[in-house]
Design an enzyme around this catalytic site. Structure first.
Site, PDB file in Angstrom:
ATOM      1  N   ARG A 240       0.801  -1.301   0.102  1.00 12.28           N
ATOM      2  CA  ARG A 240      -0.102   0.244  -0.097  1.00 12.28           C
ATOM      3  C   ARG A 240       0.970   1.153  -0.045  1.00 12.28           C
ATOM      4  O   ARG A 240       1.991   1.123   0.119  1.00 12.28           O
ATOM      5  CB  ARG A 240      -0.796   0.049   1.209  1.00 12.28           C
ATOM      6  CG  ARG A 240      -1.902  -1.053   1.367  1.00 12.28           C
ATOM      7  CD  ARG A 240      -2.658  -1.033   2.726  1.00 12.28           C
ATOM      8  NE  ARG A 240      -2.107  -1.201   3.870  1.00 12.28           N
ATOM      9  CZ  ARG A 240      -1.872  -0.553   4.887  1.00 12.28           C
ATOM     10  NH1 ARG A 240      -2.194   0.725   4.708  1.00 12.28           N
ATOM     11  NH2 ARG A 240      -1.359  -0.826   5.932  1.00 12.28           N
TER      12      ARG A 240
ATOM     13  N   ALA B  25      11.335   9.502  17.557  1.00 13.16           N
ATOM     14  CA  ALA B  25      12.479   9.073  17.902  1.00 13.16           C
ATOM     15  C   ALA B  25      12.903   7.954  17.034  1.00 13.16           C
ATOM     16  O   ALA B  25      14.170   7.768  16.774  1.00 13.16           O
ATOM     17  CB  ALA B  25      12.437   8.497  19.482  1.00 13.16           C
TER      18      ALA B  25
ATOM     19  N   TYR C 191       7.596   7.939  17.539  1.00 11.07           N
ATOM     20  CA  TYR C 191       7.700   7.859  16.135  1.00 11.07           C
ATOM     21  C   TYR C 191       8.740   8.672  15.886  1.00 11.07           C
ATOM     22  O   TYR C 191       9.811   8.349  14.966  1.00 11.07           O
ATOM     23  CB  TYR C 191       6.110   8.393  15.438  1.00 11.07           C
ATOM     24  CG  TYR C 191       6.227   8.405  13.899  1.00 11.07           C
ATOM     25  CD1 TYR C 191       6.114   7.198  13.295  1.00 11.07           C
ATOM     26  CD2 TYR C 191       6.749   9.452  13.162  1.00 11.07           C
ATOM     27  CE1 TYR C 191       6.187   7.169  11.973  1.00 11.07           C
ATOM     28  CE2 TYR C 191       6.622   9.392  11.908  1.00 11.07           C
ATOM     29  CZ  TYR C 191       6.276   8.502  11.129  1.00 11.07           C
ATOM     30  OH  TYR C 191       6.431   8.173   9.716  1.00 11.07           O
TER      31      TYR C 191
HETATM   32  P1  NAP Z   1       0.783   2.599   5.054  1.00  8.73           P
HETATM   33  O1  NAP Z   1      -0.011   3.247   4.039  1.00  8.73           O
HETATM   34  O2  NAP Z   1       0.185   2.768   6.323  1.00  8.73           O
HETATM   35  O3  NAP Z   1       1.346   1.272   4.407  1.00  8.73           O
HETATM   36  C1  NAP Z   1       2.217   0.704   5.291  1.00  8.73           C
HETATM   37  C2  NAP Z   1       2.929  -0.504   4.722  1.00  8.73           C
HETATM   38  O4  NAP Z   1       3.823  -1.191   5.438  1.00  8.73           O
HETATM   39  C3  NAP Z   1       1.966  -1.525   4.313  1.00  8.73           C
HETATM   40  O5  NAP Z   1       2.273  -2.183   3.336  1.00  8.73           O
HETATM   41  C4  NAP Z   1       2.103  -2.520   5.453  1.00  8.73           C
HETATM   42  O6  NAP Z   1       1.675  -3.766   5.125  1.00  8.73           O
HETATM   43  C5  NAP Z   1       3.395  -2.242   5.613  1.00  8.73           C
HETATM   44  N1  NAP Z   1       3.749  -2.776   7.082  1.00  8.73           N
HETATM   45  C6  NAP Z   1       3.517  -2.058   8.565  1.00  8.73           C
HETATM   46  N2  NAP Z   1       4.139  -3.030   9.435  1.00  8.73           N
HETATM   47  C7  NAP Z   1       4.743  -4.014   8.807  1.00  8.73           C
HETATM   48  C8  NAP Z   1       5.647  -5.093   9.326  1.00  8.73           C
HETATM   49  N3  NAP Z   1       5.598  -5.016  10.758  1.00  8.73           N
HETATM   50  N4  NAP Z   1       6.104  -6.010   8.347  1.00  8.73           N
HETATM   51  C9  NAP Z   1       6.035  -5.850   7.116  1.00  8.73           C
HETATM   52  N5  NAP Z   1       5.161  -4.768   6.322  1.00  8.73           N
HETATM   53  C10 NAP Z   1       4.693  -3.943   7.428  1.00  8.73           C
HETATM   54  O7  NAP Z   1       2.124   3.688   5.147  1.00  8.73           O
HETATM   55  P2  NAP Z   1       2.749   4.619   4.335  1.00  8.73           P
HETATM   56  O8  NAP Z   1       2.105   6.056   4.465  1.00  8.73           O
HETATM   57  O9  NAP Z   1       2.883   4.400   2.955  1.00  8.73           O
HETATM   58  O10 NAP Z   1       4.062   4.887   4.844  1.00  8.73           O
HETATM   59  C11 NAP Z   1       5.488   4.274   4.351  1.00  8.73           C
HETATM   60  C12 NAP Z   1       6.512   4.774   5.121  1.00  8.73           C
HETATM   61  O11 NAP Z   1       6.723   6.253   5.004  1.00  8.73           O
HETATM   62  C13 NAP Z   1       6.708   4.676   6.616  1.00  8.73           C
HETATM   63  O12 NAP Z   1       7.859   4.023   7.198  1.00  8.73           O
HETATM   64  C14 NAP Z   1       6.238   5.782   7.236  1.00  8.73           C
HETATM   65  O13 NAP Z   1       6.802   6.003   8.706  1.00  8.73           O
HETATM   66  C15 NAP Z   1       6.942   6.709   6.362  1.00  8.73           C
HETATM   67  N6  NAP Z   1       6.302   8.205   6.222  1.00  8.73           N
HETATM   68  C16 NAP Z   1       4.831   8.297   5.841  1.00  8.73           C
HETATM   69  C17 NAP Z   1       4.527   9.669   6.015  1.00  8.73           C
HETATM   70  C18 NAP Z   1       3.018   9.873   5.403  1.00  8.73           C
HETATM   71  O14 NAP Z   1       2.438  11.216   5.637  1.00  8.73           O
HETATM   72  N7  NAP Z   1       2.319   8.841   4.975  1.00  8.73           N
HETATM   73  C19 NAP Z   1       5.272  10.676   6.181  1.00  8.73           C
HETATM   74  C20 NAP Z   1       6.599  10.422   6.492  1.00  8.73           C
HETATM   75  C21 NAP Z   1       6.948   9.247   6.418  1.00  8.73           C
HETATM   76  P3  NAP Z   1       0.098  -4.148   5.311  1.00  8.73           P
HETATM   77  O15 NAP Z   1      -0.587  -3.760   3.962  1.00  8.73           O
HETATM   78  O16 NAP Z   1       0.037  -5.617   4.946  1.00  8.73           O
HETATM   79  O17 NAP Z   1      -0.243  -3.850   6.741  1.00  8.73           O
END
Ligand code: NAP
Length: 242
Positions: free
Chosen positions: A10, A152, A150
């Site tokens: 995702r 940290a 988060y």
């Molecule tokens: P997201 O839409 O919630 O998607 C999270 C993804 O990580 C999903 O594919 C989920 O798999 C997978 N995941 C979560 N825990 C896992 C685990 N223990 N083992 C394997 N896979 C796991 O998140 P996102 O917004 O795309 O975020 C991606 C990255 O960007 C993260 O590191 C987040 O901290 C960083 N980030 C995001 C934002 C933002 O505004 N969105 C901002 C700054 C940084 P499932 O679908 O199977 O649950």
């Protein structure tokens, strides 16, 4: 060329998988539980003429990560690009956060990244080739109220990125981080329309980001065009942090 993307079912990880596939990479799609979404990403990768390998495991489980990395190396071949993207966020006042929540957050965002590096770095070192891109967050640089744990974890990602770049540079391996601002994915579902509008207004460009904005930066860092870039934390935040 093979790229492993954690959390690729995702959001940002899915966009990275698709953009890397569009740039010639076969993709290992890791995820924790979203089988249907991961299969959709695999279909898009294959539609681009690349191979897709689904690898479901929880990156916070060190034994599962070790086993999965070994299987990927033996069945899919050496990993050229590792994108440590999987992450979770838990918000709350510091006094309301439990030790279990601290452990859960750090074990995915920080230890999961470490275990995947441990799994793939030895083969990168022996080939003197490879590239690691960690997905951090602007909150790792600035800190966010209600998101101390988060923040940290992402500060740890930044420090780990810099240290590993120094350790692996002599082996020809580049290590960088992309540090997103507010990106419209499921992770932002907790924000109201009003919150999202306020966040957009805090950026110089007046908008929140898309997963594609981050995927574009990841593909650049993975390419030869970034061959002299290592140990850097690339902010992709619309100018919210300058
Ligand atoms: P997201 O839409 O919630 O998607 C999270 C993804 O990580 C999903 O594919 C989920 O798999 C997978 N995941 C979560 N825990 C896992 C685990 N223990 N083992 C394997 N896979 C796991 O998140 P996102 O917004 O795309 O975020 C991606 C990255 O960007 C993260 O590191 C987040 O901290 C960083 N980030 C995001 C934002 C933002 O505004 N969105 C901002 C700054 C940084 P499932 O679908 O199977 O649950």
């Amino acid at each position: 060329m093979l790229a492993f993307v954690s959390g690729a079912s995702r959001g940002i990880g899915a966009a990275c998988a698709e953009e890397l596939a569009g740039n010639g990479f076969d993709i290992v799609i890791n995820y924790r539980s979203s089988d249907a979404e991961a299969s959709e990403v695999a279909a898009k990768v294959e539609a681009l003429g690349r191979k897709a390998y689904l690898k479901r495991f929880d990156i916070s489980d060190a034994a599962a990560a070790e086993k999965a990395c070994a299987e990927v190396l033996s069945k899919c071949g050496p990993v050229d690009v590792l994108v440590n993207n999987a992450g979770i966020s838990i918000s709350g006042l510091v006094q309301d956060m439990s030790s279990d929540q601290w452990d859960a957050l750090l074990s995915v965002n920080l230890k999961g990244m470490f275990d995947l590096c441990k799994g793939f770095v030895p083969s990168m070192v022996s080939r003197k080739k490879g590239c690691i891109i960690n997905i951090s967050s602007m909150w790792g640089q600035t800190g966010a109220s209600f998101e101390s744990v988060y923040s940290a974890s992402k500060g740890g990602v930044d420090a780990f990125t810099k240290a590993l770049a120094k350790e692996l540079g002599p082996s020809g391996i580049r290590v960088n981080a992309v540090s997103p601002g507010c990106i419209l994915t499921d992770m932002c579902a907790c924000y109201s329309e009003q919150d999202l509008k306020a966040l957009a207004e805090e950026t110089a460009l007046g908008r929140n980001g898309t997963p594609q904005d981050i995927a574009n930066a990841v593909v650049f860092l993975a390419s030869d065009k970034a061959s002299f870039i290592t140990g850097q934390i690339l902010g992709v935040n619309g100018g919210m942090v300058i």
